[in-house]
Design an enzyme around this catalytic site. Structure first.
Site, PDB file in Angstrom:
ATOM      1  CG  ASN A  14       2.665  -1.155   3.698  1.00 51.18           C
ATOM      2  OD1 ASN A  14       2.191  -2.148   4.428  1.00 51.18           O
ATOM      3  ND2 ASN A  14       2.306  -0.677   2.603  1.00 51.18           N
ATOM      4  CD1 TRP A  15       7.397  -4.208   7.741  1.00 48.38           C
ATOM      5  CD2 TRP A  15       6.787  -5.976   9.352  1.00 48.38           C
ATOM      6  NE1 TRP A  15       8.340  -4.078   8.961  1.00 48.38           N
ATOM      7  CE2 TRP A  15       7.836  -5.095   9.837  1.00 48.38           C
ATOM      8  CE3 TRP A  15       6.322  -6.968  10.223  1.00 48.38           C
ATOM      9  CZ2 TRP A  15       8.528  -5.477  11.130  1.00 48.38           C
ATOM     10  CZ3 TRP A  15       6.648  -7.255  11.455  1.00 48.38           C
ATOM     11  CH2 TRP A  15       7.935  -6.417  11.782  1.00 48.38           C
ATOM     12  CE  LYS A  16       4.427  -2.383   0.081  1.00 40.87           C
ATOM     13  NZ  LYS A  16       4.653  -1.888  -1.333  1.00 40.87           N
ATOM     14  CG  HIS A  96      -0.795   0.771  -0.470  1.00 39.04           C
ATOM     15  ND1 HIS A  96      -0.220   0.026  -1.360  1.00 39.04           N
ATOM     16  CD2 HIS A  96       0.597   1.189   0.262  1.00 39.04           C
ATOM     17  CE1 HIS A  96       1.218   0.071  -1.513  1.00 39.04           C
ATOM     18  NE2 HIS A  96       1.283   0.811  -0.617  1.00 39.04           N
ATOM     19  CD  GLU A  98       1.505  -2.756  -2.840  1.00 41.59           C
ATOM     20  OE1 GLU A  98       1.306  -3.272  -1.704  1.00 41.59           O
ATOM     21  OE2 GLU A  98       2.365  -2.467  -3.116  1.00 41.59           O
ATOM     22  CD  GLU A 166       2.576   5.077  -0.187  1.00 40.59           C
ATOM     23  OE1 GLU A 166       3.994   4.690   0.405  1.00 40.59           O
ATOM     24  OE2 GLU A 166       1.638   4.326  -0.508  1.00 40.59           O
ATOM     25  N   GLY A 172       8.094   0.403  -4.728  1.00 41.37           N
ATOM     26  CA  GLY A 172       8.984  -0.499  -4.884  1.00 41.37           C
ATOM     27  C   GLY A 172       9.776  -0.566  -6.251  1.00 41.37           C
ATOM     28  CB  SER A 206      11.652   4.291  -3.792  1.00 40.69           C
ATOM     29  OG  SER A 206      11.226   3.237  -4.863  1.00 40.69           O
ATOM     30  N   GLY A 227       8.026   0.963   2.574  1.00 41.32           N
ATOM     31  CA  GLY A 227       7.819  -0.646   2.273  1.00 41.32           C
ATOM     32  C   GLY A 227       8.969  -1.449   2.284  1.00 41.32           C
ATOM     33  N   GLY A 228       9.427  -1.781   1.331  1.00 41.01           N
ATOM     34  CA  GLY A 228      10.592  -2.653   1.262  1.00 41.01           C
ATOM     35  C   GLY A 228      11.823  -2.588   2.298  1.00 41.01           C
TER      36      GLY A 228
END
Ligand code: PGA
Length: 242
Positions: A14-16, A96, A98, A166, A172, A206, A227-228
């Site tokens: 997930n590159w957001k 998600h 967010e 999640e 994150g 994470s 993600g990150g």
């Protein structure tokens, strides 16, 4: 539609709201995909680059990070499931945290979005998760059961939908639940409601190269949502190869 049963595990990046053309070219040139084709690798860039990536990729699938719940019409700025299907996008992250928290998406919206994706033969990856406050109150399972019941549409089944667990406090932050907690929560999701018995469930929050292998080897975990760590091609390569 992709046959989920053809795969042993799922690795979803997930590159957001990150990445540009230069980043994408470098990422793809450095990425090394697993020889084991039963590992399904999915990359979800910002939607504006899906077309470019669909022309330059090989060996991995594409996912979007959101979709409109409407088929078409006067909905300025939205992206339809049908357009995603035109671009050879096979997956879409839905609900998600967010999207739920920053953009106020509700279970009902997520239900409609999942439904329109399935109608267009895309796989929704429906995210659920508890806040730190809910975890501390000991109501995680209750929260998840409610989110699942309301977010997953009737047209959904284990062959056309993925679930992603999640915990919001793990996204994150570098924090993760204990490894046995992850397995227990996935077990709860699979068992509490007969509807979800055979669903494949990804863990997200994470995930890094130093914990992915332990998480993915858990008996109730079918993949990871990253993600990150998915923004670094060497780190992502380690996760998908390991
Ligand atoms: P993270 O994000 O891996 O950076 O914690 C996961 C996600 O938001 O899906």
């Amino acid at each position: 539609m992709i046959k989920l049963d053809d795969f042993s595990s799922f690795f979803v990046a997930n590159w957001k709201l990150n990445g540009n053309l230069e980043f994408i070219d470098q990422f793809i040139s450095k990425l090394s995909l697993p020889k084991d084709r039963s590992r399904c690798v999915v990359i979800c860039p910002t939607s504006i680059y899906l077309d470019y990536m669909s022309k330059h990729k090989s060996g991995f699938y594409l996912g979007c990070q959101n979709v409109s719940q409407h088929k078409d019409g006067a909905f300025t700025g939205e992206i339809s499931a049908e357009s995603l299907s035109d671009l050879n996008v096979n997956f879409c992250i839905i609900g998600h945290s967010e999207r739920r928290h920053i953009f106020h998406e509700k279970d009902d919206d997520i239900n409609l979005k999942s439904s329109i994706l399935i109608t267009n033969k895309l796989i929704p990856i429906v995210c659920v998760g508890e806040t730190l406050e809910q975890k501390e109150k000991g109501i995680t399972n209750q929260v998840l059961a409610e989110q699942l019941k309301n977010s997953i549409p009737n047209v959904s089944n284990s062959g056309n939908t993925l679930i992603a667990y999640e915990p919001i406090w793990a996204i994150g932050t570098g924090l993760t639940p204990k490894i046995e907690e992850i397995n227990n929560t996935h077990h709860f999701i699979k068992k509490h409601n007969p509807r979800f018995h055979n669903y494949k469930i990804l863990y997200g929050g994470s995930v890094k190269s130093n914990n992915a292998k332990d998480i993915i080897s858990l008996s109730n975990v079918d993949g990871v949502l990253i993600g990150g760590a998915s923004l670094k091609s060497d780190e992502f390569t380690k996760i998908i190869q390991d």
